[in-house]
Design an enzyme around this catalytic site. Sequence first.
Site, short mmCIF file in Angstrom:
data_model
loop_
_atom_site.label_atom_id
_atom_site.label_comp_id
_atom_site.label_asym_id
_atom_site.label_seq_id
_atom_site.Cartn_x
_atom_site.Cartn_y
_atom_site.Cartn_z
N GLU A 122 3.21 10.53 7.61
CA GLU A 122 3.77 9.38 6.88
C GLU A 122 4.70 9.83 5.76
O GLU A 122 4.93 9.09 4.81
CB GLU A 122 2.64 8.50 6.31
CG GLU A 122 1.65 7.98 7.32
CD GLU A 122 2.23 6.98 8.33
OE1 GLU A 122 3.44 6.70 8.28
OE2 GLU A 122 1.46 6.53 9.19
N HIS A 145 -1.93 6.68 0.59
CA HIS A 145 -2.18 5.80 1.74
C HIS A 145 -3.60 6.03 2.21
O HIS A 145 -4.04 7.18 2.34
CB HIS A 145 -1.19 6.13 2.86
CG HIS A 145 -1.58 5.54 4.19
ND1 HIS A 145 -1.73 4.19 4.39
CD2 HIS A 145 -1.86 6.12 5.39
CE1 HIS A 145 -2.07 3.96 5.65
NE2 HIS A 145 -2.16 5.12 6.27
N HIS A 147 -7.12 4.08 4.62
CA HIS A 147 -7.57 3.05 5.55
C HIS A 147 -8.72 2.28 4.91
O HIS A 147 -9.84 2.28 5.43
CB HIS A 147 -7.97 3.69 6.87
CG HIS A 147 -6.84 4.41 7.56
ND1 HIS A 147 -7.01 5.22 8.66
CD2 HIS A 147 -5.50 4.42 7.29
CE1 HIS A 147 -5.83 5.70 9.05
NE2 HIS A 147 -4.89 5.24 8.21
N GLU A 175 -10.61 -9.61 -12.80
CA GLU A 175 -9.68 -8.60 -13.30
C GLU A 175 -8.44 -8.40 -12.42
O GLU A 175 -7.48 -7.76 -12.85
CB GLU A 175 -10.39 -7.24 -13.39
CG GLU A 175 -11.62 -7.25 -14.27
CD GLU A 175 -11.38 -6.54 -15.59
OE1 GLU A 175 -11.15 -5.33 -15.55
OE2 GLU A 175 -11.42 -7.21 -16.64
N HIS A 216 -4.27 -1.67 9.61
CA HIS A 216 -4.10 -0.22 9.47
C HIS A 216 -4.60 0.28 8.10
O HIS A 216 -5.47 1.15 8.04
CB HIS A 216 -2.62 0.14 9.67
CG HIS A 216 -2.34 1.61 9.57
ND1 HIS A 216 -1.39 2.25 10.32
CD2 HIS A 216 -2.89 2.58 8.79
CE1 HIS A 216 -1.39 3.55 10.03
NE2 HIS A 216 -2.28 3.77 9.09
#
Length: 277
Positions: A122, A145, A147, A175, A216
């Site tokens: 990525e 990134h 999952h 919050e 994803h």
Amino acid sequence: MIELNRDVPALDIPFIREMAEITYHMWKFGWDERNGGNISRILDEAEVSPYVDLTGTGRVIPLTFPVPELAGKLFVVTGSGKYFRNVISDPDINLGVIRVTADGEHVDVLWGFSGNTIPTSELASHFMSHIERLKVDPNHRIVMHTHATNVIAMTFVHDLDEKKFTKTLWQMCTECIVVFPEGVGMLPWMVPGSAEIGRETAEKMKDRRVVVWPHHGIFGSGATMDETFGLIETVEKAAQVYMLAAGHGIKQSISDRQLADLAQAFGVTPAEGILET
Ligand code: 2HA
Ligand code: ZN
């Protein structure tokens, strides 16, 4: 093992230890199964040079998406196909320190990525997001990134309109609106690992720090590891509360007026077009 200046063990290098600790935490949360997830962090020469030879190892990796905007910049990045769980035991195989070449078409490997590891699949989304975040925040350093389980789950049962998704998240924990007043971006489902998803992610990052990839995971950005992890953790917590509560029929929630009052009390400006007050 690539030789280090001054023979410093990898985990004694502060930015390597930080990556090893955060990836281990994220794996323990159950967010980064197998090789899921990737992190990149911009490094300053001053923090790298005591530990790593800045002239490089001679290994050069071509990029399929040129990033001249990042020429000369240093990063520590997780490796493609590598498991977050293993970073702490083998940092030099699972992580690498790279520098974008002057033409922006390659990266030089300065440390790590032993055993022919290459940077995360990525990398396009990371690099393009770094470019956009640096334009709006000179302190920006990190793209993460993961999952995140409940964020993924929520993308199956909630409307994917980013304003509606953001509002529901804000309503789940008091919050939330304070932590991400700009809301979350939402992409359509796309094939991961491409320059195209990188461009779309970065486009969303122009005016927010969180982007959800339906079915994803999530991308977060920030100035420090704590701040970026905390941001993703807060979104994930809100998604978890939603997944716990929604099936039971939600009877009351934080109202738009209350969300606006929160924003005012904490001095943040909520994204336009979400609250009706
Ligand atoms: O395998 O998370 O998106 C790493 C990923 C791809
Ligand atoms: Zn992923």
